[in-house]
Design an enzyme around this catalytic site. Structure first.
Site, short mmCIF file in Angstrom:
data_model
loop_
_atom_site.label_atom_id
_atom_site.label_comp_id
_atom_site.label_asym_id
_atom_site.label_seq_id
_atom_site.Cartn_x
_atom_site.Cartn_y
_atom_site.Cartn_z
N GLY C 42 -5.78 20.21 9.10
CA GLY C 42 -5.96 18.46 8.47
C GLY C 42 -7.59 17.88 7.88
O GLY C 42 -8.30 18.33 8.85
N LEU C 45 -9.08 11.92 8.51
CA LEU C 45 -11.01 11.43 8.81
C LEU C 45 -11.28 12.12 10.50
O LEU C 45 -12.09 12.55 10.46
CB LEU C 45 -10.38 10.47 9.40
N HIS C 268 4.09 -2.61 8.55
CA HIS C 268 3.22 -3.46 7.94
C HIS C 268 3.08 -4.54 7.50
O HIS C 268 4.47 -5.36 6.42
CB HIS C 268 2.44 -2.85 7.22
N SER C 286 -3.98 -5.55 1.97
CA SER C 286 -4.81 -5.31 3.23
C SER C 286 -4.44 -6.66 3.90
O SER C 286 -4.11 -7.98 3.65
CB SER C 286 -6.37 -5.45 2.81
N ARG C 333 0.63 -7.39 13.78
CA ARG C 333 1.91 -7.01 12.44
C ARG C 333 2.83 -6.72 13.17
O ARG C 333 4.35 -8.00 12.32
CB ARG C 333 1.20 -5.56 12.52
N ARG C 438 0.29 -1.09 17.00
CA ARG C 438 -1.75 -0.71 17.02
C ARG C 438 -2.67 -1.57 15.94
O ARG C 438 -1.86 -1.87 15.38
CB ARG C 438 -1.20 1.00 15.61
C1 LIG Z 1 -2.11 2.24 3.08
C2 LIG Z 1 -2.63 2.37 4.03
C3 LIG Z 1 -4.21 2.29 4.68
C4 LIG Z 1 -4.83 1.52 5.79
N1 LIG Z 1 -5.56 1.31 6.04
C5 LIG Z 1 -5.63 1.27 7.72
C6 LIG Z 1 -7.39 0.19 8.08
O1 LIG Z 1 -7.96 -0.20 7.36
N2 LIG Z 1 -8.25 0.85 9.02
C7 LIG Z 1 -7.85 1.58 10.04
O2 LIG Z 1 -7.83 1.63 11.11
N3 LIG Z 1 -6.77 2.10 10.02
C8 LIG Z 1 -5.70 2.42 8.26
N4 LIG Z 1 -4.65 2.96 7.86
C9 LIG Z 1 -4.10 3.50 8.43
C10 LIG Z 1 -5.50 5.24 8.65
O3 LIG Z 1 -5.72 5.63 7.62
C11 LIG Z 1 -4.58 6.57 9.32
O4 LIG Z 1 -4.67 6.18 10.61
C12 LIG Z 1 -5.83 7.53 9.50
O5 LIG Z 1 -6.25 7.30 7.96
C13 LIG Z 1 -4.99 8.95 9.74
O6 LIG Z 1 -6.46 9.86 9.47
P1 LIG Z 1 -6.11 11.11 9.98
O7 LIG Z 1 -7.52 12.11 10.05
O8 LIG Z 1 -5.00 10.70 11.24
O9 LIG Z 1 -4.50 11.95 9.44
P2 LIG Z 1 -5.34 12.22 7.48
O10 LIG Z 1 -5.94 11.26 6.84
O11 LIG Z 1 -3.28 11.67 6.66
O12 LIG Z 1 -4.58 13.48 7.17
C14 LIG Z 1 -3.55 14.17 6.78
C15 LIG Z 1 -4.47 15.52 6.38
O13 LIG Z 1 -3.68 16.55 6.64
C16 LIG Z 1 -3.47 17.52 5.95
N5 LIG Z 1 -1.88 18.17 6.57
C17 LIG Z 1 -0.90 17.30 6.75
N6 LIG Z 1 0.20 17.89 6.48
C18 LIG Z 1 -0.13 19.66 6.59
C19 LIG Z 1 0.54 20.64 6.98
N7 LIG Z 1 1.38 20.72 7.20
N8 LIG Z 1 0.05 21.74 6.32
C20 LIG Z 1 -1.64 21.67 5.72
N9 LIG Z 1 -1.47 20.41 5.55
C21 LIG Z 1 -1.43 19.49 6.88
C22 LIG Z 1 -3.19 17.09 5.20
O14 LIG Z 1 -3.60 17.24 3.84
C23 LIG Z 1 -4.09 15.87 5.23
O15 LIG Z 1 -5.62 16.40 4.61
C24 LIG Z 1 -4.17 2.90 7.13
C25 LIG Z 1 -3.14 3.58 6.80
C26 LIG Z 1 -2.22 3.49 5.34
C27 LIG Z 1 -1.48 3.66 4.83
#
Ligand SMILES: Cc1cc2nc3c(=O)[nH]c(=O)nc-3n(C[C@H](O)[C@H](O)[C@H](O)COP(=O)(O)OP(=O)(O)OC[C@H]3O[C@@H](n4cnc5c(N)ncnc54)[C@H](O)[C@@H]3O)c2cc1C
Ligand code: HEM
Ligand code: HEM
Ligand code: SF4
Ligand code: F3S
Ligand code: FES
Lengths: 257, 227, 640
Positions: C42, C45, C268, C286, C333, C438
Site C-alpha cells: 500500500g 497515506l 456518508h 465534502s 454522519r 469515524r
Molecule cells: C471520497 C473520499 C473522501 C474522503 N475524505 C476524507 C477527509 O476529508 N478526511 C479524512 O480524514 N478522511 C477522508 N476520507 C477517508 C480517507 O481518505 C481514507 O480512509 C484514507 O485515505 C485511507 O488511507 P490508507 O493509506 O489507509 O489507504 P489508501 O489510501 O486507500 O491506500 C491503499 C493502498 O493499498 C494499495 N492496495 C490495496 N490493495 C492492494 C493489494 N491487494 N495489493 C497491493 N496493493 C494494494 C493501493 O494500491 C493503495 O496504494 C475520504 C475517503 C474517500 C473515499
C-alpha cells in the site's frame, strides 16, 4: 443515443495495434465516458471477447489514472475535465468517437489504452521533493507563508500526474508536469534550499526520459484537467538557467546521479 | 562547465535559440528602418549604405555576430527538432489542435524558408552574384552596383517573380516573429504570470510592423510609387 | 485454538502511556537496520509514510500498489481536511478534547489508549507535512487556516482547498520517491498482493502478481505491513475508488489474522445520488457543505414531483434542524445519513428513484452573497454541475448517503500488530481508533499517525525482540502459498461461464446495501447470510473471465477482488447479526430509543468483536477484546 467507437486495440507492449470499430448502443447522456466504456466492455465479455483495457481508479478526476485521446483531444471535449468526469451529454447521437492511448516514446503502450507513465515518477525521484526526514519538524506556524504564495503554490500542486500535457503536446514534452512540481515547491519557503538543485536534476531526468522540448504551443495548458498555466514552464526555465549558470550541483545524471 | 550544461539540455538549447532569435529580431527591426529610407530618396539611402560600409571592421564584427547567431539558431533548431520528432514515434490517427497557432506550427518549415531566403537575399543585394533583371525594353537601368543601393532595389523589384519571392518570404517572417518574439521571452522566463501576458501583444506589434515595413519596399517599387 | 487478543496497552496514566512505551520498547541499532527487510503493501497515506520513514531509518523496504503509480492511492480523493489538536484558533481545543470527541464520535467502541495516542501525535503530523511543502490553506497573516467539521464544536481541521488528501498524499509520495531514488525503497507499482506467507506462525512475506506480465512470485521479508485501505466496495457502489479491495486483509484473515468489527461501515450523508443502473461509483460532496447548506424534503408526499422552487417554505421539512436543534445540519454522519434514509423511506425522497434529499444554499447565498459561496465551495459546485448538469447556485443540490468508510479491519494491538506476529496493519485497513463511527477529517490523521510516528517505533521493537529463521523461495510454506494463488487464478479463468464479474459485484452490492446497510435487522441479516453463499456458489460456477493470466487482465483482477468480497460480505452480516445493539454506523432497528436514536448496550457489547477464520465452510470463531474506559464515562451520545 447510439455512437460508433473507433478504439485502439493492442494486445501487448510488443504487438501491433489497430483501430477497431464498436457500436455503443442506447447510451444515456447521464453516463460518464468510462461508464459508457464499462457497458461496451460488459457486452464484449458476454460475447466471450476480451474487453478494452483502460486505466481508471477514483473516477472523481483526482487520482490521474484515467486518460485517453478522445477525437484527437486529450481527456476529450470538455475543458478542465479528466476523462472520468466527462459525461456523454458532451456527445450527440450518431457521433463517431475515435479513442487512442496517450502517445509518446516515454509512455510505451502496455495494452489497448493503458500506457506506462513511470517516467513521470522518475522525474519526481530526480528531485521533486523537499529533503526532510520524519520527525524534528518545527511548528507549522513558525514560518508564516503569505496567502498569495500558498495559493499559487497550491495552483501548481493541483497536478494529478495524468500525463495529458504530454499527450496533447505536439512535441510530447513533459514541461508542464515538471514545471508544475518545480513551481509548487519553489514558491514555498521550505522549498528554497533545494530550489536550483531540484530544477537541474528534474530537467535532466525529463530529457533522459526522451520527452520532447517545449516550443510554447500551449496545448498542454488547454488539455490539463487542473488548468495548470504554462507560466510554470517559464518559472522552470528561469530556475534552470540560474542553476546551470551558477553551477549549483555536482554533475547531473538524473535520478541516480 | 555551465555552457555545456545548457548546451546538453533541451531547455538550454531553447535558451540559445531565444537569445540568437532576439538578436536577429533586433537586426530585422533596424534593417527595416534602414530600408524605409528608400522612400526619402536615392541620396539618403545610398549615403546610409555608404556610411555602413565605411565603418569597416565594425561592419564585419556585426556581420560575424549575426552570422554566428544565425548559425547557432539554425543548429539548435535542427537539434531540437530531431529530439522532438523522436519523442513521438507513433502518431495519432486523429488529432484536433485546440490552441496552437499557424505561426507556432510553422516555425520549423517557416524557418527553413527564411534560411533559403537569407542566402538568396545576400547573393542578391549584398554580393550581387544573383541579380535577375526585368527584360522588358522600357526599363533602361544598369545592373547591380556596389555603390548604388537605391538603383539595385529599384531594378531588382521591377522583376515580378523577385517581388513575389520577397513578399512571400516576408509572410513567413511575419509568422515566425508572431510566435518567436513572444515565445522567446517566455523561454527566457522573463514574464510575469498573467492570463493576458503583455509580451504577447508586444510580439504581435513587432511582427506586424516588421512585416509591413519590409513588404512596403518591393510593393512600392513594383507599383512605381518609388522609381 | 482461539487467538490471543493481548492489546499490549502499556500501564501508567493515559497521557504518559505512549512516551513510556517508546522508552520501554527495544531499538534496532543503526548498523543492523539495513540487515532487516520490511514489506509495505500500500502506498496511501499510511503505506507511503511508513515506507518512507522505514527507509529513512535504514531498513530495506519494498512497497507495493495496484495502481500504475504510488501517487494514485485512494487517499488522493480525500477532500475535506485533517484534524489536529493544535488549538491555533484558541477556541478551547486540546489533545484531551480531540481524544474525547473521537471516542464519543465512535460511540464508545474504540480503545482509549490508541485514540489518546492519535490525538497526541496529530500535532506532529501538521508540522511534518508543512515541512514537506504541503500547501495548506493560510490566513492573510501567513498562518495556517482551519475549518470546522461534523461532530466537533471547535475548528481544528486543516485543509488544502478541496484537495487535502491529494496534497497530504503527494507529500508522503514525494518522501517515498526521495527514498526510492536513494535506493532505500524498491517500489512495485501495478503489483497486487494475492496472499500472505506465514512461516512458523510469523508473517514472512507476500505472494504478488505482476499485473503487466501476470507472473506470480513470492516476496520475502522480516516483517510485513498492510496499509491496503478500506473495503467499502463490498457494497459495489461507494465513494471508494474502483480498485479498492479487501484482498490483502482478507487473505491474511484466512491465514490467521483476526478481523475486527467487520460490520462497522460509515455511510456518508452528502453524496451525489444514483442516476441509473449503469452507475459505477458514487461521488462524495465534502461534508463542509453542511456548514452553509440546509437539508430538507417536502412535508407532503404529493410534492416530491414538484420543482423545489414551487414548494413554499412552510411546505418544507428541514428535518435535521427540527430533530437536532443544537447541531442541526452539522450533526454526525451516521445520524444525518439515517435521517435522510427515513425521509426517503417515508416516500418524501426527491429526484430519480425518489432516493435523494435537498441540500439548499439559497439562504446562505441570500445571507453571504453568491461570491462568498463560490469562494468557499466553488470547486465542489463545479464538480456537482459537471456530474448532474444542474446549477446548485440556482436549484438546490440533491444528495443521498453512500458507503464511504469502513471502521472495521484487521485487529491490531497497541503496536499495530495483528494476531499474526510480524504482520502489522495501518490506516483504514486496521480496526483501531474510530470505534463504531469515524469523525470527518480523522482518517487522514490516523493514516499518517500510523505511518510516520507509530510503526517506525513498533516495527523496530518487533524486529529487535524476535529471532527470525532464514526463509527462501524453497521453504515449503512459501511454495505452498504461491501454488495456492496460481490454482486460484487458474480456477477463475477456468470457469468460462456466462455472467460478467461486474454483474456479480452489483448483485452482492444490492444485497449488502439492502440488508447490511444504513439500518439492519435480524431477519434481513439472516436472509443475507443465505443469499450470499448462494451467489458465491453461482459465481464460481458461471463467472466469465476472458483473456489469459499471463498478461494485463483487468477482468481477472476484478474477479479476484469480487471473489473475496463475496466471502467478506457474509462475515459482515454475521458480525452485524451478532451485535444486538445499535452503535455508530451499526444501526439495528430493533435497538433504538423511543425517538429513534441508536441504543447501545454497554453491559453486553462493550467489546471488540475479533473474528477468527475456522476453515472453509465452518462458521468463524468470535473472540472478544473487552473495552475498558478508565478516563471517560460512557454516555448516551446526544447531538440534540
Ligand atoms: C471520497 C473520499 C473522501 C474522503 N475524505 C476524507 C477527509 O476529508 N478526511 C479524512 O480524514 N478522511 C477522508 N476520507 C477517508 C480517507 O481518505 C481514507 O480512509 C484514507 O485515505 C485511507 O488511507 P490508507 O493509506 O489507509 O489507504 P489508501 O489510501 O486507500 O491506500 C491503499 C493502498 O493499498 C494499495 N492496495 C490495496 N490493495 C492492494 C493489494 N491487494 N495489493 C497491493 N496493493 C494494494 C493501493 O494500491 C493503495 O496504494 C475520504 C475517503 C474517500 C473515499
Ligand atoms: C523586402 C525586404 C528587404 C529588403 C528590400 C532588403 C534590402 C536589403 C538591401 C538593399 C541590402 C544591401 C544593403 C547594403 O548593401 O548596404 C540588404 C542586406 C541584407 N539584408 Fe535585407 N532586405 C530585406 C529583408 C531582409 C530580411 C527579412 C532579412 C533577415 C531575415 C535581411 C537580411 C539582410 C542581411 C543579413 C543583409 C546583409 C547586410 C550586410 O552584411 O551587409 N533582409 N537587404
Ligand atoms: C534562418 C533560419 C531559421 C530557422 C531554421 C529558424 C527556426 C526556428 C525554430 C525551429 C524555432 C523554434 C520554434 C519555437 O521555439 O517556437 C525558432 C524560434 C525562433 N526564431 Fe527562428 N529560425 C530561423 C530564422 C529566424 C530569424 C531570421 C529570426 C528573427 C528575425 C528568428 C527568430 C526566432 C525567434 C525569436 C524564436 C523564438 C525562440 C524561442 O521561442 O525560444 N528565427 N526558429
Ligand atoms: S500538468 Fe495537468 S495535464 Fe499534466 S500531468 Fe499534471 S494535471 Fe495532468
Ligand atoms: S504544448 Fe508543448 S510545446 Fe510547450 S507549451 Fe505545452 S509543452
Ligand atoms: S479515474 Fe481518477 S482521475 Fe480519472
Amino acid at each position: 443515443m447510439n455512437l460508433t467507437l473507433k478504439v485502439w486495440r493492442q494486445s501487448g507492449p510488443n504487438s501491433a495495434g489497430t483501430l477497431t470499430e464498436y457500436a455503443a448502443t442506447d447510451v444515456s447522456p447521464e453516463m460518464s465516458f468510462l461508464e459508457m466504456l464499462d457497458v461496451v466492455n460488459e457486452r464484449l465479455i458476454e460475447q466471450g471477447e476480451v474487453p478494452i483495457a483502460f486505466d481508471h481508479d477514483c473516477r472523481e478526476g483526482i487520482c490521474g489514472s484515467c486518460g485517453m485521446m478522445i477525437n484527437g483531444v486529450a481527456h476529450g471535449p470538455m475543458k478542465a475535465t479528466a476523462t472520468c468526469q466527462l459525461h456523454m451529454r458532451s456527445f450527440t447521437d450518431g457521433d463517431t468517437v475515435v479513442i487512442e492511448p496517450w502517445r509518446a516514446r516515454a509512455f510505451p503502450v502496455i495494452k489497448d489504452l493503458v500506457v506506462d507513465r513511470g517516467a513521470l515518477d522518475r522525474i519526481i525521484q530526480a528531485g521533486g521533493y523537499i529533503s526532510v526526514s520524519t520527525g524534528g519538524a518545527k511548528d507549522g506556524n513558525t514560518i508564516p507563508i503569505p496567502k498569495t504564495d500558498a495559493d499559487s503554490s497550491m495552483d501548481a500542486a493541483a497536478c494529478i500526474g495524468c500525463g495529458a500535457c504530454v499527450a496533447a503536446c505536439p512535441n510530447a514534452s513533459a514541461s508542464l508536469f515538471t514545471g508544475a512540481k518545480i513551481s509548487h515547491l519553489g514558491l514555498l519557503p521550505q522549498g528554497q534550499p533545494e530550489r536550483y538543485r531540484r530544477a537541474l536534476r528534474m530537467v535532466a531526468q525529463m530529457d533522459l526520459e526522451s520527452f520532447g522540448g517545449c516550443t510554447l504551443f500551449g496545448e498542454c495548458q488547454e488539455a490539463c484537467p487542473k488548468e495548470i498555466s504554462i507560466d510554470v514552464i517559464s518559472r522552470m526555465n528561469r530556475d534552470y538557467m540560474f542553476a546551470a549558470v551558477s553551477a549549483v550541483d555536482e554533475p547531473v545524471g538524473g535520478a541516480d546521479g | 562547465m555551465w555552457l555545456l550544461t545548457l548546451y546538453r539540455s533541451t531547455i538550454g538549447k531553447k535558451v540559445i535559440m531565444a537569445v540568437t532569435g532576439l538578436m536577429m529580431v533586433g537586426f530585422v527591426i533596424a534593417h527595416m528602418i534602414g530600408n524605409l529610407q528608400i522612400f526619402i530618396g536615392p541620396s539618403r539611402i545610398n549615403a546610409y549604405s555608404a556610411f555602413l560600409k565605411s565603418t569597416g571592421e565594425l561592419l564585419w564584427v556585426a556581420r560575424l555576430g549575426l552570422l554566428t547567431a544565425l548559425a547557432l539558431h539554425v543548429l539548435m533548431a535542427v537539434q531540437l527538432t530531431r529530439v522532438t520528432w523522436a519523442a513521438r514515434p507513433v502518431g495519432y490517427a486523429k488529432r484536433d489542435p485546440q490552441v496552437s497557432t499557424v505561426a507556432s506550427r510553422s516555425m520549423r518549415w517557416g524557418g527553413v524558408v527564411l534560411l533559403a531566403f537569407i542566402v538568396f537575399h545576400i547573393l542578391h543585394f549584398t554580393t550581387g552574384n544573383v541579380f535577375p533583371m526585368a527584360s522588358s525594353p522600357d526599363v533602361m537601368r544598369p545592373g547591380f552596383s556596389h555603390t548604388d543601393v537605391y538603383g539595385n532595389v529599384i531594378s531588382a523589384f521591377r522583376v515580378p517573380w523577385v517581388v513575389a519571392a520577397y513578399v512571400v518570404a516576408m509572410l513567413f517572417l511575419l509568422l515566425h516573429l508572431f510566435h518567436g518574439a513572444w515565445s522567446s521571452v517566455r523561454t527566457l522566463g522573463l514574464t510575469k504570470p498573467s492570463p493576458h501576458p503583455r509580451e504577447r501583444r508586444i510580439a504581435t506589434v513587432i511582427a506586424l510592423v516588421v512585416w509591413l515595413g519590409f513588404t512596403a519596399v518591393p510593393v512600392a517599387v513594383f507599383l512605381g510609387v518609388v522609381r | 485454538m482461539t487467538v490471543d487478543l493481548k492489546s499490549r496497552v502499556p500501564g501508567g496514566p493515559l497521557a504518559e502511556k505512549w512516551d513510556k512505551h517508546k522508552f520501554d520498547i527495544k531499538l534496532v541499532n543503526p548498523a543492523n537496520k539495513r540487515k532487516y527487510s520490511v514489506i509495505v503493501v500500500g502506498s496511501g497515506l499510511a503505506g507511503a509514510s511508513a515506507a518512507a520513514t522505514f527507509s529513512e531509518l535504514g531498513y530495506n523496504v519494498s512497497c507495493y500498489c495496484y495502481q500504475d503509480s504510488p501517487r494514485r492511492a485512494h487517499s488522493i480523493a480525500a477532500q475535506g481536511g485533517i484534524n489536529a489538536a493544535k488549538n491555533y484558533q484558541n477556541d478551547g481545543d486540546s489533545i484531551q478534547r480531540l481524544f474525547y470527541d473521537t471516542i464519543k464520535g465512535g460511540d464508545f467502541r474504540a480503545r482509549e489508549a490508541n485514540v489518546f495516542r492519535l490525538a497526541q501525535i496529530s500535532v506532529n503530523i501538521i508540522d511534518q507535512c508543512v515541512a514537506q511543502g504541503v500547501p495548506f490553506a493560510r490566513e492573510y497573516g501567513g498562518l495556517l487556516a482551519n475549518r470546522s467539521f461534523g461532530g466537533a464544536q471547535v475548528s481544528r481541521t486543516f485543509y488544502a482547498r478541496g484537495q487535502t488528501g491529494q496534497q497530504l498524499l503527494l507529500g508522503a509520495y514525494q518522501a517515498l520517491e526521495k527514498e526510492i531514488a536513494k535506493g532505500g525503497v524498491k517500489m512495485y507499482p501495478r503489483a497486487e498482493m494475492l496472499d500472505l506467507i506465514v512461516v512458523n506462525g510469523r508473517a514472512r512475506g507476500i505472494v504478488v502478481r505482476d499485473e503487466v506480465t501476470g507472473t506470480v512470485e513470492p516476496h520475502l521479508a522480516d516483517a510485513v505491513v498492510l496499509a491496503t485501505g478500506g473495503y467499502g466496495n463490498v457494497f459495489y457502489l461507494s465513494t471508494n475508488a474502483k480498485g479498492c479491495n479487501t484482498t490483502a486483509i482478507w487473505r491474511s484473515y484466512k491465514r490467521g489474522a483476526a478481523f475486527a468489527n467487520p460490520c462497522y461501515t460509515q455511510i456518508h450523508p452528502t453524496c451525489i445520488p444514483v442516476a441509473g443502473d449503469y452507475q459505477s461509483k458514487l461521488t462524495l460532496m465534502s461534508e463542509s457543505l453542511r456548514n452553509d447548506g440546509r437539508v430538507w424534503v417536502p412535508k407532503r408526499r404529493e410534492d416530491v414531483g414538484k420543482a423545489p422552487g414551487d414548494i413554499p417554505e412552510d411546505e418544507r421539512d428541514y428535518y435535521l434542524e427540527r430533530k437536532y436543534p443544537s447541531f442541526g445540519n452539522l450533526s454526525p454522519r451516521d445520524i444525518a445519513s439515517r435521517a435522510a434514509k427515513e425521509a426517503c423511506d417515508d416516500g418524501r425522497g426527491v429526484g430519480p428513484g425518489a432516493r435523494g434529499v435537498y441540500l439548499d444554499f439559497a439562504d446562505a447565498i441570500k445571507r453571504l452573497g453568491e461570491d462568498k459561496i463560490r469562494e468557499r465551495y466553488g470547486n465542489l459546485f463545479e464538480m456537482y454541475e459537471r456530474i448532474t448538469d444542474e446549477n446548485p447556485y440556482k436549484v438546490p443540490m440533491r444528495i443521498y448517503p453512500a458507503v464511504h468508510y469502513t471502521m472495521g479491519g484487521l485487529w491490531v494491538d497497541y503496536n499495530l500488530m495483528s494476531t499474526i506476529p510480524g504482520l502489522h496493519v495501518a490506516g483504514e485497513a486496521n480496526f483501531s481508533d474510530h470505534g463504531a463511527n469515524r469523525l470527518g477529517a480523522s482518517a487522514l490523521m490516523q493514516g499518517l499517525a500510523d505511518g510516520y510516528f507509530v510503526l517506525p517505533y513498533t516495527i523496530g521493537d518487533y524486529l529487535a525482540s524476535n529471532k527470525l529463521e532464514p526463509v527462501t523461495r524453497e521453504t515449503p510454506e512459501v511454495k505452498a502459498a504461491v501454488a495456492d494463488v496460481k490454482t486460484r487464478t487458474d480456477r477463475l479463468l477456468g470457469v468460462k461461464g456466462k455472467r460478467t464479474v461486474a454483474s456479480f459485484h452489483r448483485e452482492l452490492g444490492k444485497i449488502m446495501w439492502e440488508y447490511c446497510g444504513m439500518a439492519r435487522d435480524a431477519a434481513g441479516l439472516t436472509k443475507a447470510i443465505e443469499l450470499i453463499p448462494a451467489l458465491r456458489e453461482e459465481f464460481w460456477r458461471d463467472v466469465s473471465v476472458p483473456g489469459s493470466g499471463a498478461e494485463l487482465n483487468q477482468t481477472l483482477e476484478h474477479a479476484g477482488r469480487v471473489a473475496d468480497f463475496l466471502e467478506l460480505g457474509e462475515l459482515m452480516c454475521r458480525d452485524a447479526l451478532h451485535r444486538e445493539e445499535s452503535c455508530g454506523g451499526h444501526f439495528r432497528t430493533e435497538y433504538q430509543t423511543s425517538d429513534g436514536e441508536a441504543l447501545r448496550n454497554d453491559e453486553t457489547f462493550a467489546y471488540v468483536a475479533a473474528w477468527e477464520y475456522a476453515g472453509e465452510g465452518t462458521t468463524p470463531v468470535l473472540n472478544k477484546e473487552p473495552l475498558v474506559f478508565e478516563n471517560i464515562k460512557l454516555s448516551q451520545r446526544s447531538y440534540k
